[in-house]
Design a protein around this motif. Structure first.
Motif, short mmCIF file in Angstrom:
data_model
loop_
_atom_site.label_atom_id
_atom_site.label_comp_id
_atom_site.label_asym_id
_atom_site.label_seq_id
_atom_site.Cartn_x
_atom_site.Cartn_y
_atom_site.Cartn_z
N TRP A 3 0.83 -1.20 0.00
CA TRP A 3 0.00 0.00 0.00
C TRP A 3 0.87 1.25 0.00
O TRP A 3 2.01 1.24 0.48
CB TRP A 3 -0.91 -0.01 1.23
CG TRP A 3 -1.91 -1.11 1.19
CD1 TRP A 3 -2.86 -1.32 0.22
CD2 TRP A 3 -2.10 -2.16 2.14
NE1 TRP A 3 -3.61 -2.43 0.52
CE2 TRP A 3 -3.16 -2.98 1.69
CE3 TRP A 3 -1.47 -2.51 3.32
CZ2 TRP A 3 -3.61 -4.08 2.38
CZ3 TRP A 3 -1.93 -3.62 4.00
CH2 TRP A 3 -2.97 -4.39 3.54
N TYR A 8 -4.56 2.59 -0.91
CA TYR A 8 -4.73 1.92 0.38
C TYR A 8 -6.16 1.45 0.49
O TYR A 8 -7.03 1.87 -0.29
CB TYR A 8 -4.35 2.85 1.54
CG TYR A 8 -5.01 4.20 1.48
CD1 TYR A 8 -6.31 4.39 1.94
CD2 TYR A 8 -4.34 5.29 0.95
CE1 TYR A 8 -6.92 5.63 1.88
CE2 TYR A 8 -4.94 6.54 0.88
CZ TYR A 8 -6.23 6.69 1.35
OH TYR A 8 -6.84 7.91 1.28
N TRP A 12 -9.47 2.68 5.31
CA TRP A 12 -8.52 3.62 5.90
C TRP A 12 -8.77 5.06 5.45
O TRP A 12 -8.10 5.97 5.92
CB TRP A 12 -7.09 3.22 5.55
CG TRP A 12 -6.66 1.95 6.19
CD1 TRP A 12 -7.30 1.23 7.15
CD2 TRP A 12 -5.47 1.21 5.89
NE1 TRP A 12 -6.59 0.10 7.47
CE2 TRP A 12 -5.47 0.06 6.72
CE3 TRP A 12 -4.40 1.42 5.02
CZ2 TRP A 12 -4.43 -0.86 6.67
CZ3 TRP A 12 -3.39 0.49 4.99
CH2 TRP A 12 -3.40 -0.64 5.81
N ALA A 23 -0.84 3.14 9.49
CA ALA A 23 -1.52 1.91 9.07
C ALA A 23 -0.87 1.34 7.81
O ALA A 23 -0.70 0.12 7.70
CB ALA A 23 -3.00 2.18 8.83
N GLY A 27 0.71 -2.15 7.92
CA GLY A 27 0.10 -3.10 6.99
C GLY A 27 1.11 -3.69 6.03
O GLY A 27 1.10 -4.90 5.78
N ASN A 28 1.98 -2.87 5.49
CA ASN A 28 3.01 -3.37 4.58
C ASN A 28 3.96 -4.32 5.29
O ASN A 28 4.38 -5.34 4.72
CB ASN A 28 3.77 -2.23 3.93
CG ASN A 28 2.96 -1.55 2.83
OD1 ASN A 28 2.10 -2.16 2.23
ND2 ASN A 28 3.25 -0.30 2.59
N GLU A 37 -4.12 -9.89 3.16
CA GLU A 37 -4.69 -8.54 3.26
C GLU A 37 -5.88 -8.54 4.22
O GLU A 37 -6.05 -7.58 4.98
CB GLU A 37 -5.11 -8.02 1.89
CG GLU A 37 -3.95 -7.61 1.02
CD GLU A 37 -4.39 -6.91 -0.25
OE1 GLU A 37 -5.57 -6.57 -0.39
OE2 GLU A 37 -3.50 -6.70 -1.11
N ALA A 40 -4.29 -8.40 7.62
CA ALA A 40 -3.41 -7.26 7.83
C ALA A 40 -4.18 -5.95 8.03
O ALA A 40 -3.80 -5.12 8.85
CB ALA A 40 -2.43 -7.12 6.67
N ILE A 41 -5.26 -5.78 7.30
CA ILE A 41 -6.01 -4.51 7.37
C ILE A 41 -6.55 -4.22 8.77
O ILE A 41 -6.26 -3.15 9.32
CB ILE A 41 -7.12 -4.46 6.29
CG1 ILE A 41 -6.48 -4.39 4.91
CG2 ILE A 41 -8.05 -3.28 6.53
CD1 ILE A 41 -7.45 -4.60 3.76
N ALA A 44 -3.58 -3.69 11.27
CA ALA A 44 -2.90 -2.41 11.03
C ALA A 44 -3.76 -1.24 11.47
O ALA A 44 -3.26 -0.27 12.03
CB ALA A 44 -2.52 -2.28 9.56
N THR A 45 -5.06 -1.33 11.25
CA THR A 45 -5.98 -0.27 11.66
C THR A 45 -5.93 -0.10 13.18
O THR A 45 -5.76 1.01 13.69
CB THR A 45 -7.42 -0.59 11.21
OG1 THR A 45 -7.44 -0.76 9.80
CG2 THR A 45 -8.37 0.52 11.61
#
Length: 57
Positions: A3, A8, A12, A23, A27-28, A37, A40-41, A44-45
């Motif tokens: 992202w 992204y 987000w 994030a 996330g990366n 994904e 991860a989303i 990361a959020t």
């Protein structure tokens, strides 16, 4: 796919700029570690929101 500031997840888009940048960073890193994904989303959020609360001025 990594992202960027211009590409992204839609979830987000309502984060504050600093939260979104964190994030993306988190996330990366999760993607690089092999997370999907879909996993991860949300991770990361949550981590970005937590980071922002601790570091906001």
């Amino acid at each position: 796919m990594p992202w960027t500031k211009n590409n992204y997840p839609n979830s987000w888009k309502n984060l504050k700029t600093e939260e979104r940048e964190k994030a993306i960073e988190i996330g990366n890193a999760l993607l690089k570690e092999g997370y999907s994904e879909d996993r991860a989303i949300p991770i990361a959020t949550a981590k970005a929101e937590e980071w922002y609360e601790k570091h906001k001025k």
